[in-house]
Motif scaffolding. Structure first.
Motif, PDB file in Angstrom:
ATOM      1  N   PHE A  64     -13.763  16.219  -2.304  1.00 28.92           N
ATOM      2  CA  PHE A  64     -14.123  14.751  -2.196  1.00 28.92           C
ATOM      3  C   PHE A  64     -12.673  14.067  -2.795  1.00 28.92           C
ATOM      4  O   PHE A  64     -11.958  13.248  -2.267  1.00 28.92           O
ATOM      5  N   MET A  65     -12.530  14.985  -3.828  1.00 28.82           N
ATOM      6  CA  MET A  65     -11.934  13.578  -4.763  1.00 28.82           C
ATOM      7  C   MET A  65     -10.530  14.223  -3.845  1.00 28.82           C
ATOM      8  O   MET A  65      -9.433  13.087  -4.174  1.00 28.82           O
ATOM      9  N   ALA A  66     -10.207  15.978  -4.018  1.00 28.06           N
ATOM     10  CA  ALA A  66      -8.800  15.971  -3.363  1.00 28.06           C
ATOM     11  C   ALA A  66      -8.219  15.527  -2.057  1.00 28.06           C
ATOM     12  O   ALA A  66      -6.993  14.991  -2.327  1.00 28.06           O
ATOM     13  N   ILE A  67      -9.154  14.758  -1.253  1.00 28.83           N
ATOM     14  CA  ILE A  67      -8.731  14.493   0.148  1.00 28.83           C
ATOM     15  C   ILE A  67      -9.040  12.832  -0.177  1.00 28.83           C
ATOM     16  O   ILE A  67      -7.845  12.578   0.401  1.00 28.83           O
ATOM     17  N   LEU A  68      -9.209  12.108  -0.993  1.00 28.88           N
ATOM     18  CA  LEU A  68      -8.803  10.335  -1.456  1.00 28.88           C
ATOM     19  C   LEU A  68      -7.497  10.892  -1.864  1.00 28.88           C
ATOM     20  O   LEU A  68      -7.064   9.831  -1.314  1.00 28.88           O
ATOM     21  N   PHE A  69      -7.258  11.674  -2.747  1.00 29.12           N
ATOM     22  CA  PHE A  69      -5.765  11.629  -3.722  1.00 29.12           C
ATOM     23  C   PHE A  69      -4.473  11.973  -2.500  1.00 29.12           C
ATOM     24  O   PHE A  69      -3.890  10.633  -2.775  1.00 29.12           O
ATOM     25  N   SER A  70      -4.884  13.027  -1.490  1.00 29.42           N
ATOM     26  CA  SER A  70      -4.049  12.953  -1.217  1.00 29.42           C
ATOM     27  C   SER A  70      -3.984  11.742   0.425  1.00 29.42           C
ATOM     28  O   SER A  70      -2.830  11.492   0.973  1.00 29.42           O
ATOM     29  N   PHE A  71      -5.120  11.613   0.565  1.00 28.39           N
ATOM     30  CA  PHE A  71      -4.299  10.187   1.831  1.00 28.39           C
ATOM     31  C   PHE A  71      -4.471   9.512   0.924  1.00 28.39           C
ATOM     32  O   PHE A  71      -3.508   8.355   1.898  1.00 28.39           O
ATOM     33  N   TYR A  72      -4.468   8.882  -0.391  1.00 31.49           N
ATOM     34  CA  TYR A  72      -3.685   7.846  -0.978  1.00 31.49           C
ATOM     35  C   TYR A  72      -2.363   8.283  -0.907  1.00 31.49           C
ATOM     36  O   TYR A  72      -1.459   7.143  -0.409  1.00 31.49           O
ATOM     37  N   ILE A  73      -1.881   9.388  -1.663  1.00 33.28           N
ATOM     38  CA  ILE A  73      -0.776   9.783  -1.682  1.00 33.28           C
ATOM     39  C   ILE A  73      -0.154   9.927   0.164  1.00 33.28           C
ATOM     40  O   ILE A  73       1.352   9.110   0.196  1.00 33.28           O
ATOM     41  N   LEU A  74      -0.447  10.389   1.529  1.00 36.83           N
ATOM     42  CA  LEU A  74      -0.395  10.197   2.476  1.00 36.83           C
ATOM     43  C   LEU A  74       0.615   8.791   3.036  1.00 36.83           C
ATOM     44  O   LEU A  74       1.216   9.121   3.734  1.00 36.83           O
ATOM     45  N   SER A 132       5.125  -9.018   7.722  1.00 36.26           N
ATOM     46  CA  SER A 132       4.395  -7.668   8.709  1.00 36.26           C
ATOM     47  C   SER A 132       3.500  -6.711   8.259  1.00 36.26           C
ATOM     48  O   SER A 132       2.324  -6.907   8.500  1.00 36.26           O
ATOM     49  N   LEU A 133       5.054  -6.097   7.988  1.00 36.93           N
ATOM     50  CA  LEU A 133       4.363  -4.617   7.443  1.00 36.93           C
ATOM     51  C   LEU A 133       3.353  -4.703   6.299  1.00 36.93           C
ATOM     52  O   LEU A 133       2.751  -3.806   6.104  1.00 36.93           O
ATOM     53  N   ALA A 134       3.593  -5.610   4.621  1.00 39.85           N
ATOM     54  CA  ALA A 134       3.258  -4.974   3.802  1.00 39.85           C
ATOM     55  C   ALA A 134       2.284  -6.135   4.662  1.00 39.85           C
ATOM     56  O   ALA A 134       1.184  -5.801   3.566  1.00 39.85           O
ATOM     57  N   ALA A 135       1.760  -7.101   4.664  1.00 36.49           N
ATOM     58  CA  ALA A 135       0.830  -7.423   5.330  1.00 36.49           C
ATOM     59  C   ALA A 135      -0.570  -6.829   5.837  1.00 36.49           C
ATOM     60  O   ALA A 135      -1.708  -6.269   5.784  1.00 36.49           O
ATOM     61  N   ALA A 136       0.135  -5.646   6.925  1.00 33.65           N
ATOM     62  CA  ALA A 136      -0.625  -4.714   8.058  1.00 33.65           C
ATOM     63  C   ALA A 136      -0.991  -4.170   6.386  1.00 33.65           C
ATOM     64  O   ALA A 136      -2.284  -3.187   6.842  1.00 33.65           O
ATOM     65  N   GLU A 137      -0.314  -3.492   6.128  1.00 33.77           N
ATOM     66  CA  GLU A 137      -0.597  -2.384   4.758  1.00 33.77           C
ATOM     67  C   GLU A 137      -1.956  -3.146   3.181  1.00 33.77           C
ATOM     68  O   GLU A 137      -2.916  -2.457   3.248  1.00 33.77           O
ATOM     69  N   ALA A 138      -1.562  -4.275   3.233  1.00 30.84           N
ATOM     70  CA  ALA A 138      -2.560  -4.761   2.411  1.00 30.84           C
ATOM     71  C   ALA A 138      -4.018  -4.455   3.085  1.00 30.84           C
ATOM     72  O   ALA A 138      -5.485  -4.640   2.470  1.00 30.84           O
ATOM     73  N   LEU A 139      -4.242  -4.701   4.559  1.00 27.12           N
ATOM     74  CA  LEU A 139      -5.182  -4.882   5.077  1.00 27.12           C
ATOM     75  C   LEU A 139      -5.835  -3.649   4.666  1.00 27.12           C
ATOM     76  O   LEU A 139      -6.985  -3.060   4.683  1.00 27.12           O
ATOM     77  N   VAL A 140      -4.816  -2.517   5.349  1.00 26.63           N
ATOM     78  CA  VAL A 140      -5.398  -1.173   5.415  1.00 26.63           C
ATOM     79  C   VAL A 140      -5.755  -0.764   4.280  1.00 26.63           C
ATOM     80  O   VAL A 140      -6.972  -0.269   4.012  1.00 26.63           O
ATOM     81  N   GLY A 141      -5.167  -1.274   3.077  1.00 24.94           N
ATOM     82  CA  GLY A 141      -5.802  -0.807   1.715  1.00 24.94           C
ATOM     83  C   GLY A 141      -6.876  -1.309   1.284  1.00 24.94           C
ATOM     84  O   GLY A 141      -7.719  -0.574   1.118  1.00 24.94           O
ATOM     85  N   LEU A 142      -7.374  -2.716   1.778  1.00 21.49           N
ATOM     86  CA  LEU A 142      -8.298  -3.610   1.817  1.00 21.49           C
ATOM     87  C   LEU A 142      -9.578  -2.296   2.002  1.00 21.49           C
ATOM     88  O   LEU A 142     -10.784  -1.729   1.613  1.00 21.49           O
ATOM     89  N   LEU A 143      -9.625  -2.059   3.297  1.00 16.31           N
ATOM     90  CA  LEU A 143     -10.478  -1.649   4.278  1.00 16.31           C
ATOM     91  C   LEU A 143     -10.817   0.252   3.806  1.00 16.31           C
ATOM     92  O   LEU A 143     -12.074   0.300   3.711  1.00 16.31           O
ATOM     93  N   SER A 144      -8.975   0.664   3.440  1.00 11.60           N
ATOM     94  CA  SER A 144      -9.365   2.055   2.602  1.00 11.60           C
ATOM     95  C   SER A 144     -10.496   2.138   1.506  1.00 11.60           C
ATOM     96  O   SER A 144     -11.290   2.985   1.625  1.00 11.60           O
ATOM     97  N   PHE A 145     -10.253   0.912   0.821  1.00 12.34           N
ATOM     98  CA  PHE A 145     -10.323   1.115  -0.474  1.00 12.34           C
ATOM     99  C   PHE A 145     -12.319   0.898  -0.475  1.00 12.34           C
ATOM    100  O   PHE A 145     -12.945   1.310  -1.377  1.00 12.34           O
ATOM    101  N   ALA A 146     -12.273   0.332   0.400  1.00 11.09           N
ATOM    102  CA  ALA A 146     -14.240  -0.464   1.029  1.00 11.09           C
ATOM    103  C   ALA A 146     -14.766   0.494   1.663  1.00 11.09           C
ATOM    104  O   ALA A 146     -15.961   0.751   0.622  1.00 11.09           O
ATOM    105  N   ILE A 147     -13.997   1.877   2.157  1.00 17.75           N
ATOM    106  CA  ILE A 147     -14.654   2.359   2.165  1.00 17.75           C
ATOM    107  C   ILE A 147     -15.290   3.902   1.548  1.00 17.75           C
ATOM    108  O   ILE A 147     -15.582   4.271   1.411  1.00 17.75           O
ATOM    109  N   ALA A 148     -14.130   3.697   0.411  1.00 14.98           N
ATOM    110  CA  ALA A 148     -13.689   4.814  -0.407  1.00 14.98           C
ATOM    111  C   ALA A 148     -15.273   4.798  -0.976  1.00 14.98           C
ATOM    112  O   ALA A 148     -15.806   5.317  -2.207  1.00 14.98           O
TER     113      ALA A 148
END
Length: 319
Positions: A64-74, A132-148
């Motif tokens: 589980f931890m390996a998948i989270l870290f791999s997703f974060y790096i990727l 625009s790319l930074a704003a999209a990445e921030a949204l992806v980050g918020l959703l990803s951390f909520a799921i995690a």
């Protein structure tokens, strides 16, 4: 008629467990020792084949931890590549005179700061496309951390039956005859009550010259207890009504079979029912043995001591 066929003739009258029969060798096992199902499902639609939530909740902690870290790096690597392709000159604060590897590294760390919404401020996007790319990445980050966060909560809050089973089941002397015995015990500081036990026997037998899988519900001497605080030995007396009646050591060695063990109990900590499962194949049954006592009293005779290291301790006896 062979010994197995004689035994089954006595045991099949009330042995409809719902598993059905299947021609051929029993082979393998249905339940692993840790309680997980040893079943591979086929014919399921592709998109319904894997539930990612249940997979993430039930997988081992290290995976589980390996998948989270791999997703974060990727994810940060992908966004860093896009920033680099747009041009690092559109990221204010990055020097454009260094090597390409250094530029990419700075884009990567800017991506990590944007993804986590840290934003140290020494690098900022410049231009519509980069912003625009930074704003999209921030949204992806918020959703990803909520799921995690939800996955972490689901893993930590999932009720688990902290029960351990003995490595072996035994055929032991019992009231002038024999009985099948296996043992379990709680191994955490949890309070269990209203514990219910069931054992199903599955084995390959011969009917009309054809190997057939048969399943039997084994009757236990005691299948329910009010409190489970010490060890509990499940006892199936091998009487004439038992499908194991007449079995000798060589019969267990020559027969393919499995004991499916199911325990349900109420956990006061989670205030809900929890379930534990395990199985014993016939080669994990020791013929002619009895368990050693697991609990003793302290020197002052004021407290019972449960020795968890004696769960698998037994001694050989004559039957």
């Amino acid at each position: 008629m062979s010994l197995l066929r004689k035994i089954n003739a006595k045991a099949t009258a009330d042995a409809n467990t719902g598993f059905g029969t299947n021609p051929g060798s029993y082979g393998g096992r249905f339940i692993n020792k840790d309680g997980t199902s040893n079943i591979s499902k086929r014919g399921m639609p592709f998109f319904n084949r894997i539930s990612w939530y249940h997979t993430m909740i039930s997988m081992p902690r290290w995976k589980f931890m390996a998948i989270l870290f791999s997703f974060y790096i990727l994810v940060n690597f992908v966004f860093a590549c896009i920033y680099y392709l747009i041009g690092v000159e559109y990221l204010d604060g990055i020097e454009t005179t260094g090597s390409e590897l250094v530029k990419f590294g700075k884009a990567y760390f800017f991506s990590a700061q944007t993804f986590t919404t840290v934003g140290y401020g020494h690098i900022s996007p410049n231009g519509f496309l980069t912003s625009s790319l930074a704003a999209a990445e921030a949204l992806v980050g918020l959703l990803s951390f909520a799921i995690a966060t939800g996955l972490f909560f689901g893993r930590f809050s999932k009720p688990i039956a902290h029960l351990r089973f003995s490595h072996h089941a035994l055929i032991a002397p019992y009231r002038g005859g024999k009985a099948l015995m296996l043992r379990l015990t709680p191994f955490k500081n949890t309070n269990f009550s209203e514990a219910v036990a069931k054992i199903t026997l599955g084995m390959s037998v011969e009917e009309n010259g054809t190997p057939t899988n048969k399943f039997y519900s084994l009757k236990l001497e005691l299948d329910k207890i009010n409190a489970l605080t010490l060890s509990w030995t499940l006892v199936h007396p091998i009487t004439e009504e038992s499908p194991l009646f007449g079995f000798r050591k060589e019969d267990f060695d020559a027969t393919e079979g499995e004991l499916l063990v199911y325990i349900k109990t109420f956990d006061d900590m989670f205030s809900t029912d929890v379930v534990a499962r395990t199985s014993y194949t016939f080669n994990e049954i020791v013929y002619g043995a009895k368990f050693d006592m697991m609990y003793t009293e302290n020197e002052a005779n004021t407290k019972t001591i449960l020795h968890l290291d004696r769960l698998n301790s037994f001694q050989k006896v004559e039957i």
